[in-house]
Write a protein that holds these residues in place. Structure first.
Motif, PDB file in Angstrom:
ATOM      1  N   LEU A  15       0.826  -1.202   0.000  1.00 44.39           N
ATOM      2  CA  LEU A  15       0.000   0.000   0.000  1.00 44.39           C
ATOM      3  C   LEU A  15       0.867   1.262   0.000  1.00 44.39           C
ATOM      4  O   LEU A  15       1.915   1.310   0.645  1.00 44.39           O
ATOM      5  N   THR A  17       1.472   4.055   1.417  1.00 46.10           N
ATOM      6  CA  THR A  17       1.508   4.936   2.576  1.00 46.10           C
ATOM      7  C   THR A  17       2.934   5.455   2.745  1.00 46.10           C
ATOM      8  O   THR A  17       3.894   4.807   2.337  1.00 46.10           O
ATOM      9  N   LYS A  54      -4.469   5.083   7.545  1.00 53.47           N
ATOM     10  CA  LYS A  54      -4.568   5.109   6.085  1.00 53.47           C
ATOM     11  C   LYS A  54      -4.608   3.701   5.501  1.00 53.47           C
ATOM     12  O   LYS A  54      -5.215   3.468   4.454  1.00 53.47           O
ATOM     13  N   PHE A  58      -7.421   2.464   2.818  1.00 54.71           N
ATOM     14  CA  PHE A  58      -7.113   1.844   1.523  1.00 54.71           C
ATOM     15  C   PHE A  58      -7.791   0.481   1.388  1.00 54.71           C
ATOM     16  O   PHE A  58      -8.278   0.118   0.307  1.00 54.71           O
ATOM     17  N   ILE A 181      -3.697   3.327  -4.598  1.00 51.28           N
ATOM     18  CA  ILE A 181      -3.319   2.805  -3.285  1.00 51.28           C
ATOM     19  C   ILE A 181      -2.150   1.822  -3.376  1.00 51.28           C
ATOM     20  O   ILE A 181      -1.638   1.373  -2.359  1.00 51.28           O
TER      21      ILE A 181
END
Length: 474
Positions: A15, A17, A54, A58, A181
């Protein structure tokens, strides 16, 4: 005996982030080994993880994009196993209470559409990375990747061929990239796939013994590995032997699978709820906030390209295969309002020049391509000259107007100038002229070719045809 192939995929999507799933360490790719670590992701005694919100956002978005059920109550668990790249001796993941279940995506193979079920998606942390010395019997451990957030996406065993598996993998990757994402980079390991595969006699409902394939870092490798494993299992079964339940590695250099270890079952990992993390509770407001952020997804965009731009389904499917390519097309169409011409150029000239590279690295901006094709539509240059201009643009990144001016490639559309050359060519080729007058229309190709040769490809082809017909019939 005929066998049916049964395939299920486990996709690990890293992901996008900025920080890891349970600590504040960076997730940036390419840092020096072991420089993006802290006591939390290293599993030091006495530390406590804190969930990155987050990651939950996602996961909810991916669940919504695949028409899945979002579980309002879900929980992390510990998956216990020992390996040098796992500093804690367990992986924090989700087991019996995942965040997403029961989804579906639609794929298309050879014109046939098929719905593939998604069993579950769950959040988890990544392990580290082992680096094997090429010269010494040594392995080094880089723990930068430890704790990087993953979304594991597990399909139902609905896939029946390597081609279906590749189509499903591409569809999941496209959705992740549309949602922004996951970057989907298989070479860097941010989009990985394991495949479970078994064979069973045609018509039987019970599954055969399955093997798990790992180390497949491209769509081509996924197809090749599955095709090899199908052949290997079929040969074993036809010889009356049994398929061993094991984990296999794909060796792309030798084009074969190689045993890695015996295949574990869930009980081998001794899952239990993680005592350091509270359960994740999601309410409907949170889900609706995420739903409001969803972009237009690949299937929706494909249908819009068919209805609004009147493109064939095949063209629309190619163009919407990635969000970046679809954006490129739409920007080019804003400059040259001829969607089919833009589509043809992207799918032939542009993608051929890119040779599999991402559209993001293309030196020709979409507005530049649109401007080039607008010059063709306006008759400023011919389609043939446009290909020459485009090649120069790919090398230099220059605007088409600049290339045309520098190389003096403006199309000759002066009727008087062309008529004189046409008359000269007809007078010099009386035999071909007579053939045309006798009804052999294919000779026109010869005449136009001669004109293009004399004008170095700059003659207006439409005007050339009209003038040759006028002179030959006159």
């Amino acid at each position: 005996m005929e066998f049916e192939t049964v395939i299920g995929l486990e996709i690990h999507a890293q992901l996008k982030t900025d920080s890891k799933i349970f600590c504040g360490c960076s997730t940036a790719y390419g840092a020096p080994p072991n420089t993006q670590t802290c006591p939390v992701c290293l599993g030091m005694p006495g530390v406590l993880p804190v969930l990155n919100k987050k990651v939950v956002d996602f996961a909810i978005k991916m669940g919504l994009a695949t028409d899945s059920k979002i579980n309002l109550y879900n929980q992390f668990a510990r998956k216990n196993y020992f390996y040098p790249d796992l500093p804690k001796g367990y992986q924090t993941t989700q087991f019996d209470l995942p965040i997403v279940e029961h989804g579906v995506v639609e794929i298309e193979v050879d014109g046939e559409k098929k719905r593939i079920g998604i069993t579950r998606m769950h959040m988890e942390e990544d392990a580290g990375k082992l680096i094997h010395d090429e010269h010494e019997p040594l392995s080094y451990v880089d723990l930068n990747r430890t704790g990087t957030p993953l979304l594991e996406i597990v399909s139902e065993p609905d896939l029946r061929s390597p081609q279906e598996a590749a189509a499903y993998l591409k569809k999941i990757r496209a959705i992740l990239r549309y949602l922004d994402i996951c970057d989907g980079n298989m070479q860097e390991g941010s989009f990985r796939c394991d495949a479970n595969i078994s064979l069973r006699p045609m018509g039987r409902k019970e599954f055969g013994t399955r093997t798990e394939l790992k180390n497949m870092n491209s769509f081509r490798n996924v197809e090749s590995a599955l095709e090899y494993e199908i052949r290997r299992q079929r040969d074993l079964l036809l010889d009356g032997e049994k398929v061993a339940q094991e984990t296999l590695l794909w060796n792309p250099d030798k084009n074969r699978t190689e045993p890695m270890r015996g295949k574990e079952e869930a009980h081998d990992y001794r899952y239990f709820p993680c005592p350091d993390l509270v359960p994740v509770e999601i309410d409907e407001d949170w889900i609706e906030r995420m739903r409001a952020t969803l972009p237009e997804l690949p299937d929706q965009r494909k249908q819009r390209f068919v209805s609004v731009y009147e493109l064939p389904e095949y063209d629309a499917a190619i163009l919407t295969g990635s969000r970046e390519l679809a954006d490129y097309f739409e920007t080019a169409v804003q400059v040259c309002n001829s969607p089919k011409k833009v589509s043809n150029w992207i799918m032939t000239e542009l993608l051929r020049e890119l040779k599999g590279e991402d559209i993001a690295v293309c030196p020709v901006a979409p507005g530049q391509l649109g401007a080039l094709l607008a010059m063709v539509e306006e008759g400023t240059i011919s389609g043939k000259i446009a290909k020459t201009v485009f090649s120069e643009m790919m090398e230099t990144g220059k605007d088409p107007q600049v290339v045309v001016k520098e190389k003096n490639l403006v199309q000759v559309s002066d009727e008087g100038e062309l008529l004189a050359i046409v008359q000269e060519i007809v007078d010099a080729n009386p035999d071909q002229a007579q053939q045309f007058r006798e009804g052999k229309d294919k000779v026109m190709g010869f005449f136009v070719g001669q004109l293009m040769k004399k004008t170095k490809g700059k003659a207006n082809p439409k005007m050339a045809n009209e003038l040759f017909h006028k002179v030959l019939k006159g």
